[in-house]
Scaffold this motif. Structure first.
Motif, short mmCIF file in Angstrom:
data_model
loop_
_atom_site.label_atom_id
_atom_site.label_comp_id
_atom_site.label_asym_id
_atom_site.label_seq_id
_atom_site.Cartn_x
_atom_site.Cartn_y
_atom_site.Cartn_z
N TRP A 196 27.40 41.39 37.56
CA TRP A 196 27.78 40.53 38.67
C TRP A 196 28.68 41.36 39.58
O TRP A 196 29.81 41.72 39.20
N PRO A 198 31.21 42.65 42.50
CA PRO A 198 32.27 42.13 43.36
C PRO A 198 31.78 42.08 44.81
O PRO A 198 30.83 42.79 45.18
N LYS A 199 32.43 41.30 45.62
CA LYS A 199 31.94 41.06 46.99
C LYS A 199 31.75 42.35 47.77
O LYS A 199 30.79 42.50 48.53
N GLN A 208 24.14 38.80 44.02
CA GLN A 208 25.36 39.11 43.29
C GLN A 208 25.01 39.73 41.93
O GLN A 208 25.66 40.67 41.49
N TRP A 258 30.87 32.47 26.84
CA TRP A 258 31.33 32.11 28.19
C TRP A 258 32.42 31.03 28.13
O TRP A 258 33.41 31.09 28.86
N GLU A 262 36.29 31.39 29.54
CA GLU A 262 36.88 30.46 30.52
C GLU A 262 38.22 29.92 30.02
O GLU A 262 39.12 29.63 30.81
N TRP A 273 43.07 38.85 35.35
CA TRP A 273 41.72 39.07 35.85
C TRP A 273 41.76 39.83 37.17
O TRP A 273 42.65 39.62 38.00
N PRO A 275 38.67 40.38 39.49
CA PRO A 275 37.23 40.28 39.76
C PRO A 275 36.72 41.20 40.86
O PRO A 275 35.51 41.49 40.90
N GLU A 276 37.60 41.67 41.75
CA GLU A 276 37.14 42.56 42.82
C GLU A 276 37.32 44.04 42.48
O GLU A 276 36.99 44.91 43.28
N ARG A 280 31.62 42.70 36.77
CA ARG A 280 31.55 42.07 35.45
C ARG A 280 30.16 42.39 34.91
O ARG A 280 29.20 42.42 35.67
N ARG A 295 34.74 41.79 31.46
CA ARG A 295 35.35 41.29 32.70
C ARG A 295 36.42 42.28 33.16
O ARG A 295 37.24 42.72 32.34
#
Length: 301
Positions: A196, A198-199, A208, A258, A262, A273, A275-276, A280, A295
């Motif tokens: 997945w 990052p942007k 994605q 998962w 979470e 975390w 995420p960018e 992941r 992650r």
């Protein structure tokens, strides 16, 4: 015969082929494994896999031969004999037809190629019927192993989809033949992964979720059509690994990991975390080792 019985008959034939891929295999033997007549067994196999039994066997042998040529110094003739080809010439013709180059050339430059990596038909059948109560009871993951690893600066050879945010949508967009190409990459630092992004790594109009394989920064081999190579920075990753499970229950096991992620608080380990910071990713689900997902994280100052 119902659909389930037919699928299990083909599954038995696939397993028989896997066990005897370097030996001569006859249609009579496959029929005995399936429990049906040779004609009926061959028809069931073609309907379920899209290939006639011996077309399937040849493609599988050629892919295994390609991996041997990639990873060893075996002579072409020896590899041909190992995988039940009668002659160097016959093996070269078949290999060239399958992969677009003769085996000797492939062993010298080992570019990415499309390997034949058939799925077990029962796995596909289970996905299509995943909402039905036809399998064993859902197993409960008793523990999740957590560790933090570091990845160096590297590149990733990947193929993008269009809008996909998960595996099944990606396969519909990009096809199910990406993993065999990634598996063939000799320079791979690690095994292929589903990612997945990052942007900042997502191109406009692309997905994605992608599939790729990490390679060294100096990777310079061929890039297959439709693929690209991008840079990935050094990063820290928190790895989550579930317990071993029955392969039939892989969707349930992924869901349980998962759910655990979470609920998980990375600050317990002194991280948060990020995420960018990096993709992941997930490894191919394999029951013997448990489901594994990573992650991106960064240390709390």
């Amino acid at each position: 015969m119902n659909e389930y019985e037919a699928i299990m008959a083909v599954q038995r034939m696939q397993e028989y082929i896997d066990d005897r891929i370097s030996k001569k295999i006859t249609l009579k033997e496959l029929a005995i494994a399936a429990g049906y007549s040779p004609w009926h067994a061959a028809r069931l196999f073609k309907e379920a896999t899209g290939k006639a039994p011996f077309e399937y066997i040849r493609a599988l042998r050629l892919s295994k031969a390609a991996l041997m040529l990639r990873d060893s110094d075996e002579r072409v003739i020896d590899v041909a004999i190992d995988f039940v080809f009668d002659s160097h010439e016959g093996f070269t013709r078949a290999f060239s037809k399958e992969f677009g180059m003769p085996p000797r050339r492939y062993s010298q430059c080992t570019p990415p190629i499309k390997l034949f990596m058939p799925r077990k038909v029962f796995d596909t059948y289970r996905e299509l019927h995943k909402g039905e109560d036809m399998m064993s009871e859902k197993s409960k993951t008793k523990a999740i192993f957590v560790q933090v690893i570091e990845r160096p600066a590297r590149k990733v050879l990947l193929k993008r989809g269009k809008k996909a945010a998960e595996y099944f949508a990606y396969c519909e967009e990009a096809g199910c033949d990406v993993w065999p190409v990634l598996t063939s990459v000799k320079e791979a630092m690690y095994e292929p992964i589903g990612m997945w992004l990052p942007k900042y790594l997502i191109k406009e109009g692309t997905s994605q979720y992608v599939q790729g394989v990490e390679v060294p920064e100096d990777y310079s081999n061929n890039i297959p059509e439709g693929y690209e190579v991008i840079d990935l920075p050094p990063c820290k990753l928190m790895i989550f690994q579930g317990e071993a499970y029955n392969d039939d229950d892989f969707m349930d096991e992924i869901g349980e990991v998962w759910e655990h992620i979470e609920r998980f608080d990375p600050t317990v380990y002194g991280y948060q975390w990020a995420p960018e910071a990096a993709p992941r990713f997930q490894l191919a689900p394999m029951g013997y080792r448990g489901y594994i997902e990573a992650r991106p994280v960064k240390a709390i100052n």
